[in-house]
Design an enzyme around this catalytic site. Structure first.
Site, PDB file in Angstrom:
ATOM      1  N   PHE A   1      13.200   3.884  11.305  1.00  0.00           N
ATOM      2  CA  PHE A   1      11.907   3.499  10.743  1.00  0.00           C
ATOM      3  C   PHE A   1      11.106   4.767  10.487  1.00  0.00           C
ATOM      4  O   PHE A   1      10.946   5.610  11.367  1.00  0.00           O
ATOM      5  CB  PHE A   1      11.163   2.573  11.711  1.00  0.00           C
ATOM      6  CG  PHE A   1      10.070   1.822  11.033  1.00  0.00           C
ATOM      7  CD1 PHE A   1      10.341   0.645  10.349  1.00  0.00           C
ATOM      8  CD2 PHE A   1       8.769   2.307  11.039  1.00  0.00           C
ATOM      9  CE1 PHE A   1       9.336  -0.045   9.689  1.00  0.00           C
ATOM     10  CE2 PHE A   1       7.753   1.627  10.368  1.00  0.00           C
ATOM     11  CZ  PHE A   1       8.043   0.447   9.706  1.00  0.00           C
TER      12      PHE A   1
ATOM     13  N   ASP B   1       3.634   3.370   6.659  1.00  0.00           N
ATOM     14  CA  ASP B   1       2.905   3.108   7.903  1.00  0.00           C
ATOM     15  C   ASP B   1       3.758   2.465   8.987  1.00  0.00           C
ATOM     16  O   ASP B   1       4.832   1.916   8.727  1.00  0.00           O
ATOM     17  CB  ASP B   1       1.722   2.177   7.629  1.00  0.00           C
ATOM     18  CG  ASP B   1       2.166   0.718   7.495  1.00  0.00           C
ATOM     19  OD1 ASP B   1       3.110   0.456   6.723  1.00  0.00           O
ATOM     20  OD2 ASP B   1       1.610  -0.146   8.182  1.00  0.00           O
TER      21      ASP B   1
ATOM     22  N   ASP C   1      14.418  -1.457   1.302  1.00  0.00           N
ATOM     23  CA  ASP C   1      15.085  -1.730   2.578  1.00  0.00           C
ATOM     24  C   ASP C   1      16.073  -2.878   2.326  1.00  0.00           C
ATOM     25  O   ASP C   1      17.182  -2.647   1.838  1.00  0.00           O
ATOM     26  CB  ASP C   1      14.000  -2.074   3.597  1.00  0.00           C
ATOM     27  CG  ASP C   1      14.519  -2.239   5.006  1.00  0.00           C
ATOM     28  OD1 ASP C   1      15.661  -1.840   5.282  1.00  0.00           O
ATOM     29  OD2 ASP C   1      13.788  -2.770   5.859  1.00  0.00           O
TER      30      ASP C   1
ATOM     31  N   LYS D   1       0.820  -1.198   0.000  1.00  0.00           N
ATOM     32  CA  LYS D   1       0.000   0.000   0.000  1.00  0.00           C
ATOM     33  C   LYS D   1       0.866   1.265   0.000  1.00  0.00           C
ATOM     34  O   LYS D   1       0.422   2.332  -0.366  1.00  0.00           O
ATOM     35  CB  LYS D   1      -0.869   0.043   1.271  1.00  0.00           C
ATOM     36  CG  LYS D   1      -1.879  -1.038   1.407  1.00  0.00           C
ATOM     37  CD  LYS D   1      -2.668  -0.774   2.707  1.00  0.00           C
ATOM     38  CE  LYS D   1      -3.491  -1.965   3.083  1.00  0.00           C
ATOM     39  NZ  LYS D   1      -4.174  -1.728   4.394  1.00  0.00           N
ATOM     40  N   GLY D   2       2.106   1.119   0.447  1.00  0.00           N
ATOM     41  CA  GLY D   2       2.925   2.281   0.797  1.00  0.00           C
ATOM     42  C   GLY D   2       3.144   3.303  -0.295  1.00  0.00           C
ATOM     43  O   GLY D   2       3.336   4.473  -0.014  1.00  0.00           O
TER      44      GLY D   2
ATOM     45  N   LYS E   1      17.081   2.745   1.827  1.00  0.00           N
ATOM     46  CA  LYS E   1      17.950   2.449   2.989  1.00  0.00           C
ATOM     47  C   LYS E   1      19.060   1.533   2.495  1.00  0.00           C
ATOM     48  O   LYS E   1      19.040   0.325   2.714  1.00  0.00           O
ATOM     49  CB  LYS E   1      17.157   1.711   4.073  1.00  0.00           C
ATOM     50  CG  LYS E   1      16.085   2.510   4.772  1.00  0.00           C
ATOM     51  CD  LYS E   1      15.520   1.647   5.903  1.00  0.00           C
ATOM     52  CE  LYS E   1      14.271   2.210   6.471  1.00  0.00           C
ATOM     53  NZ  LYS E   1      13.610   1.294   7.415  1.00  0.00           N
TER      54      LYS E   1
ATOM     55  N   ARG F   1      -0.165   6.672   7.552  1.00  0.00           N
ATOM     56  CA  ARG F   1      -0.006   6.774   6.090  1.00  0.00           C
ATOM     57  C   ARG F   1      -0.476   8.130   5.558  1.00  0.00           C
ATOM     58  O   ARG F   1       0.014   8.619   4.552  1.00  0.00           O
ATOM     59  CB  ARG F   1      -0.829   5.684   5.380  1.00  0.00           C
ATOM     60  CG  ARG F   1      -0.314   4.273   5.557  1.00  0.00           C
ATOM     61  CD  ARG F   1      -1.012   3.357   4.554  1.00  0.00           C
ATOM     62  NE  ARG F   1      -0.909   1.960   4.910  1.00  0.00           N
ATOM     63  CZ  ARG F   1       0.126   1.167   4.614  1.00  0.00           C
ATOM     64  NH1 ARG F   1       1.154   1.648   3.964  1.00  0.00           N
ATOM     65  NH2 ARG F   1       0.111  -0.099   4.968  1.00  0.00           N
TER      66      ARG F   1
ATOM     67  N   GLU G   1       7.790   2.416  -5.915  1.00  0.00           N
ATOM     68  CA  GLU G   1       7.805   1.810  -4.577  1.00  0.00           C
ATOM     69  C   GLU G   1       8.055   2.880  -3.521  1.00  0.00           C
ATOM     70  O   GLU G   1       8.696   3.902  -3.788  1.00  0.00           O
ATOM     71  CB  GLU G   1       8.898   0.719  -4.543  1.00  0.00           C
ATOM     72  CG  GLU G   1       9.204   0.095  -3.210  1.00  0.00           C
ATOM     73  CD  GLU G   1       8.067  -0.706  -2.581  1.00  0.00           C
ATOM     74  OE1 GLU G   1       6.963  -0.143  -2.432  1.00  0.00           O
ATOM     75  OE2 GLU G   1       8.290  -1.870  -2.208  1.00  0.00           O
ATOM     76  N   ASP G   2       7.569   2.650  -2.312  1.00  0.00           N
ATOM     77  CA  ASP G   2       7.772   3.629  -1.234  1.00  0.00           C
ATOM     78  C   ASP G   2       9.210   3.622  -0.733  1.00  0.00           C
ATOM     79  O   ASP G   2       9.837   4.666  -0.612  1.00  0.00           O
ATOM     80  CB  ASP G   2       6.783   3.394  -0.074  1.00  0.00           C
ATOM     81  CG  ASP G   2       6.822   1.976   0.501  1.00  0.00           C
ATOM     82  OD1 ASP G   2       7.570   1.116  -0.021  1.00  0.00           O
ATOM     83  OD2 ASP G   2       6.092   1.727   1.481  1.00  0.00           O
TER      84      ASP G   2
END
Ligand code: IMP
Length: 177
Positions: free
Chosen positions: A151, A158, A102, A42-43, A130, A164, A98-99
Site C-alpha cells: 500500500f 492517501d 489496483d 482525489k488521488g 498494481k 497526500r 488516475e493515481d
C-alpha cells in the site's frame, strides 16, 4: 503493539523524470489533437497537475470522482460516480488521469461511464499500476511505474486521508512489536 511506518519507494526526482517521459509520449501520440484531461479525484490531483504542465499539446482539464463501496480498502466493484465531468465529452479526445490501478474496477467503470457520452477517443494514463491485483482485465495506455503488492501513499495518494501532500511515494508497513 501495532504501528505504522513508511519507507520511501519512489523519490521525487525519479517521479519528475518519469512524468516528463509520459508527457512526451502523450504529446507525440496526440500531436495535432486537442485533449480533455479528466483527473480522477482525489488521488490524481498532484499527478494531473504535473502531467498537464509537462505536456506539449493543448488541453482542457476537468475532474471526476468515483467511490467504490465495499468492505475495508478493497474495491467492491460497486462503483458510484459522486462528481461527474462538467465539460462536454462528445466528439472529444479524452485523457483519463488516475493515481493507481489496483483491481481495475474503478477505471473500468469510469471508462464505461465516459464512453456512453460518445467521445472521439479515450486514453488512460495511470501513475502506478498494481497489475497482479486485477479483478478485471483492464490495461492503461500509459503507466508511470508498475509495482507488486503493498500500500503506497504520497504524491496525492492517501491512507485515511493522510499523506497526500508528500512529494515522494512511500510504501506503508504495519509494524508489530
Ligand atoms: P481499483 O478500483 O481497485 O483499481 O482501485 C483504485 C483506487 O483504489 C485508486 O484510485 C486509489 O484511490 C485506491 N488505491 C488502491 N491502491 C492504493 C494504494 O496503494 N494507496 C492508496 N490508494 C490506493
Amino acid at each position: 503493539m501495532t504501528g505504522l511506518s513508511k519507507e520511501i519507494l519512489i523519490p521525487q526526482p525519479e517521479i519528475s523524470r518519469r512524468v516528463q517521459e509520459l508527457a512526451d509520449q502523450i504529446s507525440r501520440d496526440c500531436a495535432g489533437e486537442e485533449i480533455l484531461a479528466i483527473g480522477v479525484l482525489k488521488g490524481a490531483f498532484v499527478f494531473m497537475s504535473d502531467l498537464v504542465r509537462a505536456m506539449a499539446v493543448p488541453c482542457q482539464t476537468d475532474f471526476i470522482r468515483a467511490v467504490s463501496y465495499g468492505a475495508g480498502s478493497e474495491s467492491s466493484g460497486n462503483v458510484v460516480i459522486t462528481k461527474d465531468v462538467e465539460l462536454p465529452v462528445e466528439g472529444r479526445n479524452i485523457l483519463i488521469v488516475e493515481d493507481i490501478v489496483d483491481t481495475g474496477l474503478t477505471l473500468q467503470s469510469i471508462v464505461d461511464h465516459i464512453k456512453r457520452r460518445n467521445p472521439k477517443s479515450i486514453r488512460v494514463c495511470a501513475f502506478l499500476d498494481k497489475r497482479k491485483r486485477r479483478k478485471v482485465p483492464f490495461e492503461a495506455d500509459y503507466v508511470g511505474f508498475s509495482m507488486d503488492d503493498g500500500f503506497v501513499v504520497g504524491y496525492g495518494l492517501d491512507f485515511n486521508e493522510q499523506y497526500r501532500f508528500l512529494p515522494d511515494v512511500y510504501v506503508i508497513r504495519t509494524d508489530v512489536d
